[in-house]
Scaffold this motif. Structure first.
Motif, PDB file in Angstrom:
ATOM      1  N   PRO A  78       3.603  -0.119  11.099  1.00  0.00           N
ATOM      2  CA  PRO A  78       3.263   0.433   9.784  1.00  0.00           C
ATOM      3  C   PRO A  78       3.988   1.733   9.474  1.00  0.00           C
ATOM      4  N   VAL A  79       4.251   2.542  10.501  1.00  0.00           N
ATOM      5  CA  VAL A  79       5.002   3.783  10.289  1.00  0.00           C
ATOM      6  C   VAL A  79       6.417   3.465   9.828  1.00  0.00           C
ATOM      7  N   ALA A  80       7.019   2.487  10.476  1.00  0.00           N
ATOM      8  CA  ALA A  80       8.394   2.120  10.154  1.00  0.00           C
ATOM      9  C   ALA A  80       8.501   1.464   8.783  1.00  0.00           C
ATOM     10  N   VAL A  81       7.513   0.653   8.428  1.00  0.00           N
ATOM     11  CA  VAL A  81       7.513   0.043   7.094  1.00  0.00           C
ATOM     12  C   VAL A  81       7.436   1.128   6.018  1.00  0.00           C
ATOM     13  N   ASP A 113       0.824  -1.206   0.000  1.00  0.00           N
ATOM     14  CA  ASP A 113       0.000   0.000   0.000  1.00  0.00           C
ATOM     15  C   ASP A 113       0.860   1.258   0.000  1.00  0.00           C
ATOM     16  N   ALA A 114       1.932   1.252   0.821  1.00  0.00           N
ATOM     17  CA  ALA A 114       2.812   2.421   0.895  1.00  0.00           C
ATOM     18  C   ALA A 114       3.512   2.658  -0.437  1.00  0.00           C
ATOM     19  N   MET A 115       3.923   1.593  -1.086  1.00  0.00           N
ATOM     20  CA  MET A 115       4.585   1.711  -2.378  1.00  0.00           C
ATOM     21  C   MET A 115       3.621   2.224  -3.445  1.00  0.00           C
ATOM     22  N   ARG A 116       2.455   1.610  -3.536  1.00  0.00           N
ATOM     23  CA  ARG A 116       1.497   1.984  -4.572  1.00  0.00           C
ATOM     24  C   ARG A 116       1.021   3.421  -4.427  1.00  0.00           C
ATOM     25  N   GLY A 122      10.417   5.927  -5.762  1.00  0.00           N
ATOM     26  CA  GLY A 122      10.326   5.231  -7.034  1.00  0.00           C
ATOM     27  C   GLY A 122       9.870   3.799  -6.843  1.00  0.00           C
ATOM     28  N   TRP A 123       9.607   3.125  -7.955  1.00  0.00           N
ATOM     29  CA  TRP A 123       9.145   1.752  -7.902  1.00  0.00           C
ATOM     30  C   TRP A 123      10.288   0.805  -7.551  1.00  0.00           C
ATOM     31  N   GLY A 124       9.945  -0.299  -6.896  1.00  0.00           N
ATOM     32  CA  GLY A 124      10.922  -1.327  -6.580  1.00  0.00           C
ATOM     33  C   GLY A 124      10.240  -2.612  -6.154  1.00  0.00           C
ATOM     34  N   LEU A 125      11.032  -3.657  -6.027  1.00  0.00           N
ATOM     35  CA  LEU A 125      10.527  -4.959  -5.600  1.00  0.00           C
ATOM     36  C   LEU A 125      10.373  -5.015  -4.086  1.00  0.00           C
ATOM     37  N   GLN A 180      10.301   4.701   1.903  1.00  0.00           N
ATOM     38  CA  GLN A 180      10.773   6.027   1.524  1.00  0.00           C
ATOM     39  C   GLN A 180      12.295   6.106   1.462  1.00  0.00           C
ATOM     40  N   LYS A 181      12.984   5.374   2.308  1.00  0.00           N
ATOM     41  CA  LYS A 181      14.435   5.439   2.347  1.00  0.00           C
ATOM     42  C   LYS A 181      15.081   4.547   1.287  1.00  0.00           C
ATOM     43  N   VAL A 182      14.611   3.341   1.153  1.00  0.00           N
ATOM     44  CA  VAL A 182      15.235   2.413   0.212  1.00  0.00           C
ATOM     45  C   VAL A 182      14.952   2.810  -1.237  1.00  0.00           C
ATOM     46  N   PHE A 183      13.764   3.345  -1.510  1.00  0.00           N
ATOM     47  CA  PHE A 183      13.380   3.662  -2.873  1.00  0.00           C
ATOM     48  C   PHE A 183      13.415   5.167  -3.168  1.00  0.00           C
ATOM     49  N   ALA A 184      14.147   5.914  -2.348  1.00  0.00           N
ATOM     50  CA  ALA A 184      14.276   7.364  -2.580  1.00  0.00           C
ATOM     51  C   ALA A 184      14.965   7.622  -3.913  1.00  0.00           C
ATOM     52  N   LEU A 185      14.433   8.573  -4.672  1.00  0.00           N
ATOM     53  CA  LEU A 185      14.988   8.897  -5.982  1.00  0.00           C
ATOM     54  C   LEU A 185      16.179   9.839  -5.884  1.00  0.00           C
TER      55      LEU A 185
END
Length: 289
Positions: free
Chosen positions: A275-278, A63-66, A78-81, A283-288
């Motif tokens: 859920p906040v940490a997830v 949900d956070a990614m989408r 950005g998008w990621g696995l 946000q950190k791993v997929f930061a552009l």
């Protein structure tokens, strides 16, 4: 070559695909959740976020990614696995198995969680690390193109302990390490012995440590005046979740090549912080930028 054929597989209501993989060394079955972004991977492959406690986190992560990756100019995401390792159960957790898998060695034994249950053991972290790195990773790479240089690991509580232990012992395994409410003081703070020997060498790492506001010295408002209120401060003094994470963050920040952030999540307790940490891991791993 490791057999990575799943014992069973299916879809979740969140849009992930799950696979029950047999541990090649022990025969244990763990459920691996995999969510792939829409479209084709970038030329370098998808960045990847691996997560422990997969049953509890995969829906939130998707949900956070989408919600954010579809609007990158406004979110910097950005998008990621997304890959989450859990167990073949409909429950959020398998407390007995996660105690073993996420507790780094040497581990200890504890009374059963419930009357008539099995003795609880910790110390299987090396087994879990081998499964994650030698079976899950090839399994994912066989299904889509991944970026080996941009992969993160998220863990909460015992999962945070596991992530930090793995960072100290196999530094090159991931580029991003996210430990939420990590159990740093667990089993007489043995983790600090690994930290004392930690040398990132030439590796460049990003580390994010965090905890909820009510994991410090004060009781949460809903805990005040309850029957167990008087006993809770002693446990808080022992676990020192906020203080231990802050101290470790400050010490890691002095190491060359290591970028560290610490964050306290306002109004959150040890479980509500998840859920906040997830979301922050996304946000950190997929930061552009």
């Amino acid at each position: 070559m490791t057999d990575i054929n799943p014992l069973a597989e299916g879809n979740t209501w969140t849009g992930a695909r799950w696979y029950d993989l047999v541990d090649s060394a022990t025969g244990s079955i763990r459920r691996v959740f995999l969510w792939q972004p829409p479209g084709e991977p970038p030329k370098e492959g998808w960045p990847v976020l691996y997560m422990t406690d997969g049953n509890a986190v995969i829906g939130t992560a998707i949900d956070a990614m989408r919600a954010q990756a579809c609007y990158p100019s406004g979110t910097n995401v950005g998008w990621g696995l997304l890959v989450a390792v859990g167990y073949p159960t409909d429950d959020a957790y398998d407390p007995f198995r996660r105690s073993w898998d996420l507790g780094p060695p040497p581990g200890q034994s504890y009374p059963p969680f419930w009357e008539g249950g099995k003795e609880v053991r910790t110390g299987g972290g090396a087994e879990m690390a081998r499964f994650l790195l030698e079976q899950v990773r090839p399994f994912v790479a066989a299904r889509t193109q991944v970026d080996p240089a941009h992969q993160g690991l998220f863990g909460h509580s015992f999962g945070g302990l596991f992530a930090l232990w793995l960072m100290f012992t196999q530094t090159a395994a991931f580029s991003h390490w996210i430990a939420a409410s990590p159990a740093i003081t667990w089993e007489d703070s043995f983790l600090l012995e690994h930290q004392a020997r930690f040398d990132p060498g030439a590796h460049r790492l990003y580390v994010h440590l965090s905890a909820g506001e009510w994991e410090g010295d004060r009781l949460a408002p809903f805990q005040e005046g309850k029957e167990d209120a008087a006993a809770r401060p002693a446990d808080k003094t022992k676990t020192r979740t906020i203080a231990a994470a802050q101290q470790m963050a400050a010490e890691l920040a002095d190491l060359p090549g290591v970028t560290v952030e610490y964050e306290t999540y306002t109004g959150e307790n040890h479980m509500s912080v998840l859920p906040v940490a997830v979301n922050r891991a996304i946000q950190k791993v997929f930061a552009l930028i």
